[in-house]
Scaffold this active site. Sequence first.
Site, mmCIF file in Angstrom:
data_model
loop_
_atom_site.group_PDB
_atom_site.id
_atom_site.type_symbol
_atom_site.label_atom_id
_atom_site.label_comp_id
_atom_site.label_asym_id
_atom_site.label_seq_id
_atom_site.Cartn_x
_atom_site.Cartn_y
_atom_site.Cartn_z
ATOM 1 C CE LYS A 14 -1.929 -1.157 3.943
ATOM 2 N NZ LYS A 14 -1.247 -2.425 4.232
ATOM 3 N NE ARG A 88 -4.549 -1.101 9.796
ATOM 4 C CZ ARG A 88 -3.468 -0.622 9.185
ATOM 5 N NH1 ARG A 88 -3.453 0.596 8.719
ATOM 6 N NH2 ARG A 88 -2.415 -1.386 9.038
ATOM 7 N NE ARG A 127 8.111 -2.292 6.230
ATOM 8 C CZ ARG A 127 6.807 -2.205 6.369
ATOM 9 N NH1 ARG A 127 6.056 -1.745 5.392
ATOM 10 N NH2 ARG A 127 6.224 -2.605 7.478
ATOM 11 N NE ARG A 161 6.242 0.013 10.212
ATOM 12 C CZ ARG A 161 5.142 -0.111 9.461
ATOM 13 N NH1 ARG A 161 5.094 0.460 8.273
ATOM 14 N NH2 ARG A 161 4.118 -0.798 9.893
ATOM 15 N NE ARG A 172 2.130 -4.535 11.070
ATOM 16 C CZ ARG A 172 3.297 -4.324 10.447
ATOM 17 N NH1 ARG A 172 4.440 -4.680 11.031
ATOM 18 N NH2 ARG A 172 3.319 -3.770 9.264
HETATM 19 P P1 AP5 Z 1 4.874 -1.540 1.834
HETATM 20 O O1 AP5 Z 1 4.559 -0.738 0.615
HETATM 21 O O2 AP5 Z 1 5.546 -0.866 2.961
HETATM 22 O O3 AP5 Z 1 3.561 -2.300 2.328
HETATM 23 P P2 AP5 Z 1 2.342 -1.759 3.157
HETATM 24 O O4 AP5 Z 1 1.131 -2.471 2.649
HETATM 25 O O5 AP5 Z 1 2.315 -0.269 3.170
HETATM 26 O O6 AP5 Z 1 2.751 -2.368 4.569
HETATM 27 P P3 AP5 Z 1 2.753 -1.757 6.011
HETATM 28 O O7 AP5 Z 1 3.497 -2.731 6.841
HETATM 29 O O8 AP5 Z 1 3.227 -0.353 6.044
HETATM 30 O O9 AP5 Z 1 1.235 -1.812 6.301
HETATM 31 P P4 AP5 Z 1 0.559 -1.888 7.643
HETATM 32 O O10 AP5 Z 1 -0.830 -1.757 7.168
HETATM 33 O O11 AP5 Z 1 0.837 -3.027 8.523
HETATM 34 O O12 AP5 Z 1 1.236 -0.674 8.437
HETATM 35 P P5 AP5 Z 1 0.741 0.786 8.777
HETATM 36 O O13 AP5 Z 1 1.912 1.651 8.792
HETATM 37 O O14 AP5 Z 1 -0.434 1.176 7.963
HETATM 38 O O15 AP5 Z 1 5.737 -2.806 1.362
HETATM 39 C C1 AP5 Z 1 6.307 -3.706 2.289
HETATM 40 C C2 AP5 Z 1 7.704 -4.161 1.802
HETATM 41 O O16 AP5 Z 1 7.545 -4.923 0.606
HETATM 42 C C3 AP5 Z 1 8.627 -2.999 1.420
HETATM 43 O O17 AP5 Z 1 9.936 -3.355 1.776
HETATM 44 C C4 AP5 Z 1 8.497 -2.883 -0.106
HETATM 45 O O18 AP5 Z 1 9.676 -2.392 -0.688
HETATM 46 C C5 AP5 Z 1 8.221 -4.318 -0.485
HETATM 47 N N1 AP5 Z 1 7.308 -4.405 -1.627
HETATM 48 C C6 AP5 Z 1 6.195 -3.659 -1.857
HETATM 49 N N2 AP5 Z 1 5.569 -4.057 -2.985
HETATM 50 C C7 AP5 Z 1 6.314 -5.106 -3.463
HETATM 51 C C8 AP5 Z 1 6.178 -5.950 -4.612
HETATM 52 N N3 AP5 Z 1 5.164 -5.806 -5.483
HETATM 53 N N4 AP5 Z 1 7.109 -6.921 -4.785
HETATM 54 C C9 AP5 Z 1 8.149 -7.078 -3.899
HETATM 55 N N5 AP5 Z 1 8.334 -6.283 -2.804
HETATM 56 C C10 AP5 Z 1 7.413 -5.316 -2.594
HETATM 57 O O19 AP5 Z 1 0.203 0.571 10.270
HETATM 58 C C11 AP5 Z 1 1.066 0.286 11.356
HETATM 59 C C12 AP5 Z 1 0.278 0.218 12.647
HETATM 60 O O20 AP5 Z 1 -0.326 1.500 12.910
HETATM 61 C C13 AP5 Z 1 -0.883 -0.767 12.671
HETATM 62 O O21 AP5 Z 1 -0.465 -2.080 13.012
HETATM 63 C C14 AP5 Z 1 -1.785 -0.126 13.740
HETATM 64 O O22 AP5 Z 1 -1.321 -0.388 15.031
HETATM 65 C C15 AP5 Z 1 -1.623 1.354 13.465
HETATM 66 N N6 AP5 Z 1 -2.608 1.871 12.503
HETATM 67 C C16 AP5 Z 1 -2.337 2.408 11.277
HETATM 68 N N7 AP5 Z 1 -3.464 2.785 10.659
HETATM 69 C C17 AP5 Z 1 -4.481 2.462 11.501
HETATM 70 C C18 AP5 Z 1 -5.892 2.586 11.408
HETATM 71 N N8 AP5 Z 1 -6.491 3.091 10.325
HETATM 72 N N9 AP5 Z 1 -6.627 2.152 12.474
HETATM 73 C C19 AP5 Z 1 -6.051 1.647 13.578
HETATM 74 N N10 AP5 Z 1 -4.715 1.494 13.723
HETATM 75 C C20 AP5 Z 1 -3.929 1.896 12.687
#
Ligand code: AP5
Length: 217
Positions: A14, A88, A127, A161, A172
């Site tokens: 994402k 979410r 990552r 992270r 997660r």
């Molecule tokens: P990346 O693009 O970083 O993936 P992502 O889907 O953004 O993953 P995240 O881990 O950031 O998502 P998340 O939803 O767990 O975390 P968030 O920060 O939102 O890609 C991942 C890796 O793969 C990278 O190294 C990239 O280079 C590689 N990659 C990408 N695409 C690829 C491909 N096609 N092929 C190969 N490699 C690839 O949330 C963190 C925490 O915050 C949550 O756990 C929660 O506690 C809190 N939080 C955030 N938002 C909310 C909400 N709305 N409500 C409640 N709590 C929330």
Amino acid sequence: MMNIILLGPPGAGKGTQAARLQAERGMIQLSTGDMLREAVAAGTPVGLEAKAVMERGELVSDAIVSALIGERLDAASTSGAIFDGFPRTQAQAEALDLLLNERGRSLDYVIELDVDEEALVERITGRFSCVKCGTGYHDRFKQPRVKGICDACGSTDFCRRPDDNEQTVRTRMAEYRAKTAPILPYYEQRRLVRHVDGMAPVDEVAAQVSVTLDGEA
Ligand code: AP5
């Protein structure tokens, strides 16, 4: 001016695709994960409340994240918004509709990145990112061109992270299955959902997202 949601489990790509859309189309990436990490780093009251929850891999309260999105939405008033990691839960999905309605806006697409969860554990645990400019890298899939030096800003300082360890990643993912995946029908009944193969290489995923946005714009 488009408003789109990128939906998918942790590591689905994402953030990677949202950053591309921001760079290529001038849309604004609204990532609740990034906003919460900023709040944690700044030690704000929101950050203090969110820190332990995030480290456990659980979801922060709907009220907090919906308020964060509301604050930032106006910054994306002329350029369109990419919602990354929000909504979410069903309550967040309804809060987003309200926030958009109040501004005379609506959702154009919900793009679901279809992925294989097991492969995502490797993606996430490999990552890392540049401390100075935030550019993201990966041990296997995307090393800096010169080892140890950020391609974008030349910094030699990188970090991982705290929630990117296997145990937290599994929590997660369980949170995603239990609370986020069930909101899909809410958007399916409005015919907003489009599927993209999130297991394809990054450029191919980006091309599929573009075709979706352009083909139906
Ligand atoms: P990346 O693009 O970083 O993936 P992502 O889907 O953004 O993953 P995240 O881990 O950031 O998502 P998340 O939803 O767990 O975390 P968030 O920060 O939102 O890609 C991942 C890796 O793969 C990278 O190294 C990239 O280079 C590689 N990659 C990408 N695409 C690829 C491909 N096609 N092929 C190969 N490699 C690839 O949330 C963190 C925490 O915050 C949550 O756990 C929660 O506690 C809190 N939080 C955030 N938002 C909310 C909400 N709305 N409500 C409640 N709590 C929330």
